[in-house]
Design an enzyme around this catalytic site. Structure first.
Site, short mmCIF file in Angstrom:
data_model
loop_
_atom_site.label_atom_id
_atom_site.label_comp_id
_atom_site.label_asym_id
_atom_site.label_seq_id
_atom_site.Cartn_x
_atom_site.Cartn_y
_atom_site.Cartn_z
NE ARG A 2 -0.92 -0.23 5.05
CZ ARG A 2 -1.03 0.29 6.25
NH1 ARG A 2 -1.91 1.23 6.03
NH2 ARG A 2 -0.32 -0.21 7.16
CD GLU A 21 -17.62 1.65 2.17
OE1 GLU A 21 -18.82 1.76 2.19
OE2 GLU A 21 -16.98 1.89 3.10
CG HIS A 49 -5.99 -2.45 5.28
ND1 HIS A 49 -5.47 -1.66 4.41
CD2 HIS A 49 -5.74 -2.37 6.41
CE1 HIS A 49 -4.78 -0.71 5.39
NE2 HIS A 49 -4.93 -0.94 6.45
#
Lengths: 280, 326
Positions: B23, B71, B122
């Site tokens: 990330r 989202e 993640h």
């Protein structure tokens, strides 16, 4: 490049006769296919005609023209309405309407942007069009592109949570190159919207979310055009037009009937309906 | 060709560079892309500090859209931006990106075939202490089932940078799965990611390990141990899980007595599933899948969780030995 914008129609009577033709096309298509959504296509017809023919700039010969105004039919089941308008506007020949819902047809049961040029994004799963409209509007703003976005939602559709996420986004990012419409026909598949899952007070909800709200009679072409003009002048916030409409509008025996949400007319009903529309 | 090169010292020992989270590499690469290209925009759902899109946001506030904890709206807005000619990178945690917004990804990204890059961080159980609600173990399965979708799981920070720089020029939906934890550099210095092309460290005559993400490092270590014991074990980094590099996989299968897949994902529908689907139809060879079983994760530190689920060098070694004995 010379741009055909379909010559915006300013004459109210002319817009009304376009709407009549659109209604007949919708019924023809649905009767041909034997399935599809009659009620919600007819309820939103006048507003959609107002948007496309009095307001929007577009070029059927060049559907991806960068400066075109964009239209999203978020209530994708009103695909027949969108197809009728596109045929009227010259995106494809009238005969193509007979292909509605047939195998490998560009006229899918719900709009598919990969099969029919002029459809901006595929819809059909409710609640998604407004988010896409916001994204388009933000992208255009980044490019200083003056084009505008129009998005029609159903009133049942605003039960979807994503609509309110998008409502927040439009206000938060002060998206003013967007004009949304709620086709407030007060019916959904299982019955009256207020019985299934109440949405009132609709006006106050949108206002509380930071929108400029205009209430109109969604079958009064003068009010429709006036509201679209007003929306264009509002700056710094998004505008929503709450169009009070009648499901199945224009055909007495379809009007205000939830059971005609997803049912196509029979050939007999079609003949009767066309007579009514023409005699109005 | 480097693809069939023998296992070198570097392959076994790994790079001397300090481990780095994929990330972090994403955040840096996105920022660089932002500097090079004005059509790159980014969206996040209130996790820009964790997904590292925050770097881009700081330098390009006008091209960054924080969508709040929403989202579905983020994915829809990203599709709209793509339809206006932008190249949107939309990021949040893998579990939310693919789970909360699956129907949005289906309709306005995949079905509409919009140029949206979903880069989720993640992924997998190495999320650790936050527990099952935050551990995406089904995301690859969810994304792989969607027509038009490309699915990529980079193995280290360098491959991540290469992936991001590649997909910006690819037109169409892409899902990239990144991790939270720091991971060692496992790919050769001169490696360049090619979309849909697996990287073969070595093809073994006995066993081959097909891995993606953090398990590539484990696979290399396991192969080193097994090779020293006389079991010729190959390692393939299948970073593009869809479209699967069928040509390479066929070569691997033809050479294998056993294939072991290793992934930080459910054994249902992920890399293991993809390999089984292909191999069973084109070159049936026994496949053992290492990953989480039909179960949710739980809290714990990442290493403890990897141990708990048997996603370890030791389990890869044992699985291959046991399978070859039969």
């Amino acid at each position: 490049m010379s741009v055909i914008t379909n010559g915006k129609i300013t004459d109210i009577q002319e817009l009304k006769s376009v709407a009549k033709r659109i209604r007949i096309k919708i019924l023809h298509m649905l009767t041909q296919s034997g399935s599809g959504h009659t009620g919600g296509s007819l309820s939103a017809a006048d507003v959609a005609v107002g948007i496309y023919f009095s307001k929007m700039k577009f070029n059927p010969q060049n559907p991806t023209w960068e400066e075109r105004d964009r239209f999203i039919m978020s209530k994708g089941h009103a695909a027949p309405l969108l197809y009728a308008i596109m045929a009227e506007a010259g995106y494809f020949p009238e005969e193509t309407l007979d292909q509605l819902r047939k195998v490998e047809s560009p006229l899918q049961g719900h709009p598919c942007c990969r099969k029919l040029p002029g459809i901006e994004v595929s819809t059909g799963s409710l609640g998604q069009g407004l988010s896409v409209a916001n994204g388009m509007a933000l992208g255009l703003r980044l490019d200083n592109n003056p084009a505008r976005i129009f998005c029609i939602m159903g009133d049942g559709e605003i039960q979807e949570g994503q609509i309110w996420e998008a409502a927040m986004t439009a206000a938060h990012y002060k998206i003013d190159n967007l004009c949304a419409v709620v086709d407030n026909n007060e019916l959904q598949i299982d019955g009256a919207v207020e019985d299934v899952m109440g949405i009132e007070p609709v006006h106050d909800k949108w206002a509380a979310f930071g929108w400029h709200v205009i209430d109109i009679d969604g079958h009064d072409m003068e009010e429709i055009v006036r509201a679209l003009d007003e929306a264009e002048k509002v700056k710094g916030k998004p505008t929503v037009i709450i169009a009070k409409t009648t499901k199945g509008k224009g055909v007495s025996f379809f009007e205000d009937k939830a059971e005609y949400h997803g049912v196509a007319p029979s050939h007999e009903e079609f003949d009767k309906a066309v007579k009514e529309i023409n005699n109005e | 060709m480097s693809e069939t090169a023998q296992v070198t010292e570097e392959h076994i020992q790994g790079s001397q560079k300090k481990p780095k989270a994929t990330r972090d590499a994403y955040g840096e690469t996105l920022l660089e892309l932002g500097r090079k290209r004005s059509d790159v925009v980014a969206l996040d759902a209130d996790l820009s500090c964790s997904t590292k899109t925050g770097k881009f946001a700081k330098e390009f506030p006008d091209r960054f859209f924080n969508m709040g904890i929403a989202e579905q709206d983020m994915v829809g807005t990203a599709a709209g931006l793509a339809l206006s000619g932008k190249i949107p990178f939309a990021s949040t945690f893998a579990v939310f990106e693919t789970g909360r917004a699956w129907d949005q990804i289906r309709l306005v990204v995949c079905y509409s075939n919009t140029n949206v890059k979903l880069v989720a961080t993640h992924g997998g159980i190495t999320v650790g202490e936050d527990g099952a609600s935050h551990q995406a173990l089904e995301d690859i399965a969810l994304m792989r089932a969607l027509p038009n979708m490309t699915v990529i799981v980079p193995a280290d920070a360098a491959e991540t940078a290469s992936v991001i720089n590649t997909i910006v020029d690819y037109k169409g939906p892409v899902y990239v799965r990144l991790g939270r934890a720091k991971v060692p550099y496992v790919m050769p210095e001169d490696y360049q990611f090619k979309l849909g092309k697996a990287f073969v460290f070595h093809i073994g005559k006995d066993a081959n390990i097909v891995a993606a993400g953090i398990t590539v490092d484990m696979a290399k270590k396991a192969a080193g141990i097994l090779s020293q014991e006389g079991i010729d074990t190959g390692v393939v980094n299948m970073s593009t899980i869809k479209p699967l590099d069928e040509e390479t996989l066929l070569r691997v299968a033809e050479s294998s007595k056993i294939i072991v897949t290793a992934e930080e994902h459910s054994i249902i529908g992920g890399l293991g599933g993809a390999v089984c689907e292909f191999v069973s139809e084109h070159c049936p060879v026994p496949v053992k899948r290492i990953g989480t079983l039909d179960t949710f994760g739980c809290s714990g530190n990442p290493d403890a969780l990897l141990n708990l689920h048997g996603i370890t060098v030791g389990n890869i070694v044992d699985t291959i030995k046991a399978s070859l004995k039969k």
